[in-house]
Motif scaffolding. Structure first.
Motif, short mmCIF file in Angstrom:
data_model
loop_
_atom_site.label_atom_id
_atom_site.label_comp_id
_atom_site.label_asym_id
_atom_site.label_seq_id
_atom_site.Cartn_x
_atom_site.Cartn_y
_atom_site.Cartn_z
N UNK A 1 20.40 84.08 51.47
CA UNK A 1 21.75 84.57 51.76
C UNK A 1 21.73 85.60 52.86
N UNK A 2 20.60 86.33 52.93
CA UNK A 2 20.45 87.31 54.00
C UNK A 2 19.78 86.72 55.23
N UNK A 3 19.40 85.44 55.15
CA UNK A 3 18.79 84.76 56.28
C UNK A 3 17.29 84.85 56.34
N UNK A 4 16.66 85.71 55.55
CA UNK A 4 15.22 85.91 55.67
C UNK A 4 14.43 84.91 54.81
N UNK A 5 15.11 84.25 53.90
CA UNK A 5 14.39 83.33 53.02
C UNK A 5 14.51 81.88 53.40
N UNK A 6 15.20 81.57 54.50
CA UNK A 6 15.40 80.17 54.88
C UNK A 6 14.09 79.47 55.20
N UNK A 7 13.15 80.21 55.80
CA UNK A 7 11.89 79.58 56.16
C UNK A 7 11.09 79.15 54.93
N UNK A 8 11.35 79.80 53.78
CA UNK A 8 10.63 79.46 52.55
C UNK A 8 11.34 78.38 51.74
N UNK A 9 12.52 77.95 52.19
CA UNK A 9 13.28 76.97 51.41
C UNK A 9 12.57 75.63 51.28
N UNK A 10 11.95 75.06 52.33
CA UNK A 10 11.21 73.80 52.13
C UNK A 10 10.08 73.94 51.12
N UNK A 11 9.37 75.08 51.15
CA UNK A 11 8.29 75.27 50.17
C UNK A 11 8.85 75.39 48.76
N UNK A 12 10.03 76.01 48.61
CA UNK A 12 10.66 76.13 47.29
C UNK A 12 11.05 74.77 46.75
N UNK A 13 11.56 73.88 47.61
CA UNK A 13 11.92 72.54 47.16
C UNK A 13 10.67 71.73 46.80
N UNK A 14 9.57 71.94 47.53
CA UNK A 14 8.33 71.25 47.15
C UNK A 14 7.83 71.74 45.80
N UNK A 15 7.98 73.04 45.54
CA UNK A 15 7.59 73.58 44.24
C UNK A 15 8.46 72.97 43.14
N UNK A 16 9.77 72.87 43.38
CA UNK A 16 10.67 72.26 42.41
C UNK A 16 10.27 70.82 42.13
N UNK A 17 9.96 70.09 43.18
CA UNK A 17 9.58 68.68 43.02
C UNK A 17 8.27 68.56 42.24
N UNK A 18 7.31 69.43 42.51
CA UNK A 18 6.02 69.36 41.83
C UNK A 18 6.17 69.62 40.33
N UNK A 19 6.96 70.63 39.97
CA UNK A 19 7.15 70.94 38.55
C UNK A 19 7.92 69.83 37.85
N UNK A 20 8.95 69.31 38.51
CA UNK A 20 9.73 68.21 37.91
C UNK A 20 8.87 66.96 37.74
N UNK A 21 8.02 66.66 38.72
CA UNK A 21 7.13 65.50 38.59
C UNK A 21 6.11 65.71 37.48
N UNK A 22 5.68 66.97 37.31
CA UNK A 22 4.75 67.25 36.20
C UNK A 22 5.42 66.95 34.86
N UNK A 23 6.68 67.28 34.71
CA UNK A 23 7.39 66.99 33.47
C UNK A 23 7.65 65.49 33.33
N UNK A 24 7.94 64.82 34.44
CA UNK A 24 8.11 63.36 34.37
C UNK A 24 6.82 62.70 33.89
N UNK A 25 5.70 63.16 34.41
CA UNK A 25 4.42 62.60 33.99
C UNK A 25 4.17 62.88 32.51
N UNK A 26 4.53 64.08 32.05
CA UNK A 26 4.33 64.41 30.63
C UNK A 26 5.18 63.53 29.74
N UNK A 27 6.43 63.33 30.11
CA UNK A 27 7.32 62.50 29.30
C UNK A 27 6.90 61.03 29.35
N UNK A 28 6.34 60.60 30.48
CA UNK A 28 5.88 59.22 30.59
C UNK A 28 4.75 58.95 29.61
N UNK A 29 3.91 59.95 29.35
CA UNK A 29 2.82 59.77 28.38
C UNK A 29 3.35 59.47 26.98
N UNK A 30 4.58 59.87 26.70
CA UNK A 30 5.15 59.66 25.36
C UNK A 30 6.13 58.50 25.34
#
Length: 424
Positions: A54-83
């Protein structure tokens, strides 16, 4: 009336099943607690990045934040797939590597928003259910065994898990009974907690309904186009067969009959030979037409059931071939014809190319799906190249919204499997 051995065995089986479900649910809750801690950490990081953006200083970290979100969500998808839950990860999006691409995904990508909603739910509800599910058995064991070791504690610290102080054996025994109650609660609550913990993932981590509908429309469009191409090819084949085969033979019949009529006026001795040639040409034309009809819908399906028709195919195989047909109930004629041609193509490949010693055909129905499996122990190497009979079979199967898989590595064996929906 005293309990019988059957009653005792049934009770033991129920207890064993309940314990298995409880321990399985405990394992799921523990795994969900790990992903919940990861989600809680990711939520804190993403929240900090969004506030900084919002202050403009975190925009450069936004792609890394989305990759982190994707990694955690995929980890949960993999866990649920095991069941037993199937949710493939969305295809990777290369345009999120830039700040503008990440902003577009955050605003316009439905799956990103669903992943964020799951992150919030799992980091709170998933964390609480995971902690509760893991602590319940620990508390139950702690209180149930408390009478065995409470005297080892300092007098001022001995007490139940809920804070009741213990100063004598009577209170210690009461804590032990409380532990049994905790165990009973855990016995019934663990599966429910596991389902509650997995519920946000089931709701939010799967593909969006619009994406599923789009994929389904795309798939049906492709199978419809393939069915139309197959239909056009079949019509052209019938036209060529009629034109080049039966029609030419019927023309020969007409010519021979005309020659016989002329010979009747000029040379009666030649009439018999001309009529014999005309009869032979007519018989050839009739055989050509029968073969053409047999290629459209096998007549054996009209005179025999599916098991009998497949048995006739197996009898014509050059190797030992067994047929097993379960209770498939009445099937549409087009489904039966597709099964017949699928098995016929597979058995023909066994005879011509496989060098197998034995083959097996199995057809079973489970619910509204018909499963066809043809196996041989030959040398393998079957492929769906251009002009292959397997390609035509695939078109037939996919025209019914089914699927065909061919597993035939070099050296064998070969497995041809078809799944055909056959519900009304």
């Amino acid at each position: 009336m005293p309990p019988t051995d059957d009653d005792t065995g049934l009770f033991r089986e129920l207890v064993r099943t309940g314990l298995n479900n409880m321990f399985l649910s405990l394992e799921r809750l523990a795994g969900g607690l790990i992903t919940a801690v990861m989600a809680l950490f990711s939520l804190a990081v993403i929240g900090a990045v969004l506030l900084a953006s919002l202050a403009g200083v975190g925009l450069l970290l936004l792609p890394a934040a989305l990759r982190l979100l994707r990694a955690v969500a995929d980890r949960e998808r993999h866990r649920l797939t095991r069941w037993g839950w199937s949710a493939p990860s969305p295809p990777p999006a290369t345009d999120r590597a830039t700040v503008s691409g990440a902003l577009r995904a955050l605003v316009g990508d439905v799956q990103v928003r669903r992943d964020l909603c799951w992150l919030v739910c799992h980091s709170t509800l998933g964390f609480l259910t995971g902690v509760l599910g893991v602590l319940l058995p620990v508390i139950a064991v702690r209180d149930a065994t408390f009478p065995l070791w409470w005297r080892l504690l300092p007098p001022d610290t001995a007490g139940a898990s809920i804070g009741i102080p213990v100063h004598d054996w009577y209170t210690a025994a009461a804590v032990g009974l409380l532990g049994v109650a905790w165990a009973a609660i855990a016995f019934g609550a663990e599966p429910a907690l596991a389902r509650l913990q997995a519920w946000p993932g089931h709701r939010l981590l799967g593909p969006h309904s619009r994406a599923v509908l789009y994929e389904r429309i795309t798939e049906l469009t492709a199978t419809r186009a393939a069915a139309l191409r197959s239909h056009t090819t079949e019509l052209r084949r019938i036209e060529r067969s009629l034109h080049d085969g039966a029609q030419s033979r019927l023309v020969a019949v007409i010519i021979q009959v005309g020659a016989a009529r002329r010979a009747l006026r000029t040379d009666p001795a030649r009439v018999d030979a001309a009529l014999e040639r005309a009869q032979a040409a007519a018989e050839d034309a009739l055989a050509e037409l029968r073969g053409l009809v047999r290629g459209i819908l096998p007549p054996i399906l009209e005179s025999h059931d599916l098991e009998g028709a497949l048995g006739a195919l197996a009898a014509g195989c050059s190797v030992s071939c067994t047929v097993e047909v379960g209770d498939v109930a009445p099937l549409a004629s087009s489904i039966e014809a597709t099964v017949y041609f699928t098995v016929a193509e597979a058995v023909t490949n066994v005879t011509r190319h496989s060098d197998a010693r034995r083959a097996r055909v199995r057809v079973v129905r489970e619910g509204d799906t018909l499963y066809v499996h043809v196996h041989d122990d030959g040398r393998g190497g079957a492929t769906e190249h251009a002009g292959s009979g397997l390609t035509g079979i695939r078109r037939r199967v996919e025209a019914h919204d089914g699927s065909l898989t061919v597993h035939s590595p070099e050296g064998g064996p070969t497995d041809v499997r078809a799944e055909l929906p056959c519900g009304s």
